[in-house]
Design an enzyme around this catalytic site. Structure first.
Site, short mmCIF file in Angstrom:
data_model
loop_
_atom_site.label_atom_id
_atom_site.label_comp_id
_atom_site.label_asym_id
_atom_site.label_seq_id
_atom_site.Cartn_x
_atom_site.Cartn_y
_atom_site.Cartn_z
N TYR A 1 124.94 4.96 29.36
CA TYR A 1 124.63 3.74 30.10
C TYR A 1 125.84 3.10 30.77
O TYR A 1 125.76 1.96 31.24
CB TYR A 1 123.95 2.72 29.17
N SER A 2 126.91 3.81 30.86
CA SER A 2 128.13 3.25 31.47
C SER A 2 128.12 3.46 32.99
O SER A 2 127.76 4.53 33.48
CB SER A 2 129.36 3.93 30.86
N ALA A 3 128.56 2.43 33.71
CA ALA A 3 128.68 2.55 35.16
C ALA A 3 129.65 3.67 35.53
O ALA A 3 129.44 4.40 36.51
CB ALA A 3 129.16 1.23 35.76
N SER A 4 130.70 3.81 34.75
CA SER A 4 131.69 4.85 35.04
C SER A 4 131.13 6.25 34.87
O SER A 4 131.55 7.19 35.54
CB SER A 4 132.93 4.67 34.15
#
Length: 210
Positions: free
Chosen positions: A8-11
């Site tokens: 779920y990380s943007a990165s």
């Protein structure tokens, strides 16, 4: 190449998007921050700062997503279109990347992330959100891309940041330049489905807590 990541990380969205552009295959190893897997001795041995994402490329360890993005292009890119070698063009791209990590992402996280702890949104913190979005809006005035005349790694990184926070409440509707850039970016960025998957995963977590 091992990629220690969070779904779920943007990165994560940015890295997987770039990976598709470069034709890279990652050995994806999910690390759950909620379960404190990033603090396990075996991971801390790899990355003493115990942050994700982290890559291990034939023994070479690197973390911080923007550093990873630029490394992958320089190491595996067939050309320099996403991260030009020209110092002036690269300088603008670097400025945008540093803006993302030092201003944009922190302001959005400070305002929106308290929702995950069932805390109310703070109107005072929203002032900082408006400030950084106004900066981004000005960067895009009269421009199709963030840094130059074509898609760059700066676009990929910040598109993923914006996508992630849109899923948990960010509204870019009143920012005409950002909205136009984002719509175009969703069409031309490689592996956009990876960005959407990460954003959807974060949105699902918030929904499960409500």
């Amino acid at each position: 190449m091992d990629l220690y990541y969070s779904t779920y990380s943007a990165s994560t969205g940015a890295l997987l998007s770039l990976g598709k552009a470069l034709g890279l295959e990652f050995n994806k190893i999910e690390v759950s921050v909620a379960a404190k897997e990033h603090l396990k001795p075996e991971f801390v041995k790899i990355n003493p700062q115990h942050t994700i994402p982290t890559i291990v490329d034939n023994g070479y360890v690197l973390w911080e997503s923007r550093a990873i993005l630029t490394y992958l292009i320089e190491q595996y890119g067939k050309d320099d279109s996403l991260y030009p070698k020209d110092p002036k063009k690269r300088g603008v791209i670097n400025q945008r990347l540093y803006f993302d990590v030092a201003a944009l992402y922190p302001a959005l996280a400070d305002y929106f992330h308290p929702q995950f702890y069932k805390k109310p949104l703070d109107p005072e913190l929203f002032k900082k959100v408006e400030e950084v979005l106004n900066f981004l809006e000005s960067f895009l005035d009269g421009k199709k891309y963030l840094a130059g005349d074509s898609l760059s790694v700066a676009d990929i990184s910040i598109l993923s940041t914006i996508a992630s926070f849109q899923g948990i409440g960010l509204d870019i509707g009143k920012y005409k330049n950002i909205a136009r850039w984002y719509e175009n970016g969703s069409k031309v960025a490689p592996g956009w489905d990876e960005v959407e998957k990460s954003a959807a995963a974060l949105k699902a977590i918030l929904k499960s807590l409500q």
